[in-house]
Design a protein around this motif. Structure first.
Motif, mmCIF file in Angstrom:
data_model
loop_
_atom_site.group_PDB
_atom_site.id
_atom_site.type_symbol
_atom_site.label_atom_id
_atom_site.label_comp_id
_atom_site.label_asym_id
_atom_site.label_seq_id
_atom_site.Cartn_x
_atom_site.Cartn_y
_atom_site.Cartn_z
ATOM 1 N N LEU A 64 -30.516 44.070 8.986
ATOM 2 C CA LEU A 64 -30.829 45.069 8.718
ATOM 3 C C LEU A 64 -32.227 45.776 8.984
ATOM 4 N N GLY A 65 -32.279 46.635 9.320
ATOM 5 C CA GLY A 65 -33.606 47.907 9.126
ATOM 6 C C GLY A 65 -33.939 48.295 7.961
ATOM 7 N N TYR A 66 -35.082 47.347 7.482
ATOM 8 C CA TYR A 66 -35.969 48.640 6.470
ATOM 9 C C TYR A 66 -36.580 49.462 6.023
ATOM 10 N N GLU A 67 -36.519 50.394 5.282
ATOM 11 C CA GLU A 67 -37.396 51.939 5.580
ATOM 12 C C GLU A 67 -38.552 51.378 4.043
ATOM 13 N N ILE A 68 -39.467 52.861 5.236
ATOM 14 C CA ILE A 68 -41.458 52.288 4.875
ATOM 15 C C ILE A 68 -41.372 53.822 4.751
ATOM 16 N N LEU A 69 -41.797 54.193 3.520
ATOM 17 C CA LEU A 69 -42.251 56.016 3.057
ATOM 18 C C LEU A 69 -43.970 55.764 3.079
ATOM 19 N N LYS A 70 -43.905 56.682 3.964
ATOM 20 C CA LYS A 70 -45.187 57.039 5.140
ATOM 21 C C LYS A 70 -45.441 58.522 4.574
ATOM 22 N N TRP A 71 -46.229 58.478 4.953
ATOM 23 C CA TRP A 71 -46.574 60.250 6.006
ATOM 24 C C TRP A 71 -45.410 60.683 6.489
ATOM 25 N N GLU A 72 -45.191 59.845 7.420
ATOM 26 C CA GLU A 72 -44.259 60.982 8.868
ATOM 27 C C GLU A 72 -42.533 61.240 8.520
ATOM 28 N N SER A 73 -42.278 62.741 8.528
ATOM 29 C CA SER A 73 -40.813 62.836 7.343
ATOM 30 C C SER A 73 -40.215 61.682 8.219
ATOM 31 N N ASP A 74 -39.530 60.674 8.294
ATOM 32 C CA ASP A 74 -38.669 59.199 9.310
ATOM 33 C C ASP A 74 -38.172 58.649 8.607
ATOM 34 N N LEU A 75 -37.945 58.905 7.388
ATOM 35 C CA LEU A 75 -36.701 58.426 6.048
ATOM 36 C C LEU A 75 -35.399 58.063 7.247
ATOM 37 N N PRO A 76 -34.837 57.675 7.442
ATOM 38 C CA PRO A 76 -33.828 57.047 7.783
ATOM 39 C C PRO A 76 -32.255 57.851 7.251
ATOM 40 N N ASN A 77 -30.972 58.282 8.161
ATOM 41 C CA ASN A 77 -30.007 58.110 7.623
ATOM 42 C C ASN A 77 -29.309 57.041 7.044
ATOM 43 N N THR A 78 -29.519 56.629 6.218
ATOM 44 C CA THR A 78 -28.976 54.314 5.997
ATOM 45 C C THR A 78 -27.768 54.041 5.701
ATOM 46 N N SER A 79 -27.294 52.895 6.314
ATOM 47 C CA SER A 79 -26.040 52.778 6.039
ATOM 48 C C SER A 79 -25.759 51.978 5.241
ATOM 49 N N VAL A 80 -26.789 50.857 4.497
ATOM 50 C CA VAL A 80 -26.341 49.860 3.691
ATOM 51 C C VAL A 80 -27.256 49.921 2.583
ATOM 52 N N TYR A 81 -26.513 50.583 1.532
ATOM 53 C CA TYR A 81 -27.307 49.948 -0.136
ATOM 54 C C TYR A 81 -27.438 48.983 -0.868
ATOM 55 N N VAL A 82 -28.268 48.328 -1.140
ATOM 56 C CA VAL A 82 -28.840 46.809 -1.990
ATOM 57 C C VAL A 82 -28.457 47.985 -3.599
ATOM 58 N N PRO A 83 -27.589 48.159 -4.706
ATOM 59 C CA PRO A 83 -28.354 48.708 -5.572
ATOM 60 C C PRO A 83 -29.458 46.929 -7.073
ATOM 61 N N VAL A 84 -30.507 47.808 -7.606
ATOM 62 C CA VAL A 84 -30.771 46.160 -7.803
ATOM 63 C C VAL A 84 -31.340 46.832 -9.499
ATOM 64 N N SER A 85 -31.557 45.625 -9.595
ATOM 65 C CA SER A 85 -31.607 46.113 -11.282
ATOM 66 C C SER A 85 -33.467 47.350 -11.925
ATOM 67 N N LYS A 86 -33.090 47.761 -13.257
ATOM 68 C CA LYS A 86 -34.080 48.597 -13.466
ATOM 69 C C LYS A 86 -35.303 47.501 -13.065
#
Length: 223
Positions: A134-156
């Protein structure tokens, strides 16, 4: 996905820089550790050894996963110049692969604009050829957030703990305007909306083999 993940006993997590892995998958790893006390996390970070970032990374893994068997290696390759050291990166990944047989591999996603992340994403499938990656995403300055295909719900609880601990464990990153609790929670909230959860972490999966007819069922794949 979390039901599947709770049956995983070993995870291999790879990052270019100290903090990459826990930014990308810290909440999921916490949830996995809570569900499976026997979880082993093999982690490889390619840069940061000998700098202030190495103790930050060791402390972060110990804080995020205090009761988990974490086997962390921080290497000393040059930050932001990994493509110039393709052979050394490949060698490090090959040695890391020989040390573990994970049920899940976590690494950067190949469309990340940072050259270090992108190189590692391209090389991981050459070493982990028959694994779910699984390829994770890293939020940063560049506008490169991917079109993600796998989602893992996590608790609050896990989401808030991740956002808080990232700031506490990586003081060297405090000057970056995107490195704050609001940013981390905001992205997890968006991924939660996309997966009909409140908070989630999201990943890129390019290929998977699902064998539901075996005794236990298996997933294999690559990014």
């Amino acid at each position: 996905m979390m039901e599947f993940a709770s049956r995983i006993d070993s995870v291999a997590a790879i990052g270019a820089h100290c903090d990459d892995i826990l930014i990308g998958a810290g909440a999921m790893l916490m949830e996995m550790a809570r569900s499976n006390p026997n979880l082993v996390v093999h982690a490889l970070v390619l840069t940061g050894a000998g700098s202030e970032r190495e103790p930050e990374e060791k402390n972060a893994f110990a804080t995020f996963l205090p009761r988990t068997d974490v086997r962390l290696t921080v290497a000393d390759l040059p930050d932001s110049r990994l493509p110039e050291h393709w052979g050394a990166v490949k060698q490090r990944l090959a040695a890391f692969r020989r040390e573990c047989e994970p049920g899940l591999v976590l690494g950067p996603q190949r469309n990340d604009y940072h050259q270090d992340h992108r190189l590692i994403a391209e090389l991981i499938p050459t070493e982990f050829r028959a694994h779910l990656v699984l390829g994770y995403e890293i939020l940063k300055w560049e506008s490169d957030l991917p079109n993600t295909s796998v989602y893992v719900p996590v608790s609050k609880e896990a989401a808030y703990r991740k956002a808080r601990l990232l700031g506490q464990c990586y003081p060297s990153q405090a000057g970056r305007d995107w490195f704050d609790e609001e940013s981390f929670l905001g992205l997890m909230r968006v991924r939660g909306v996309q997966s009909r959860a409140h908070y989630a972490e999201a990943f890129v999966l390019e290929k998977a083999v699902l064998d539901p007819f075996s005794a236990r069922g298996r997933w294999r794949g690559s990014v």
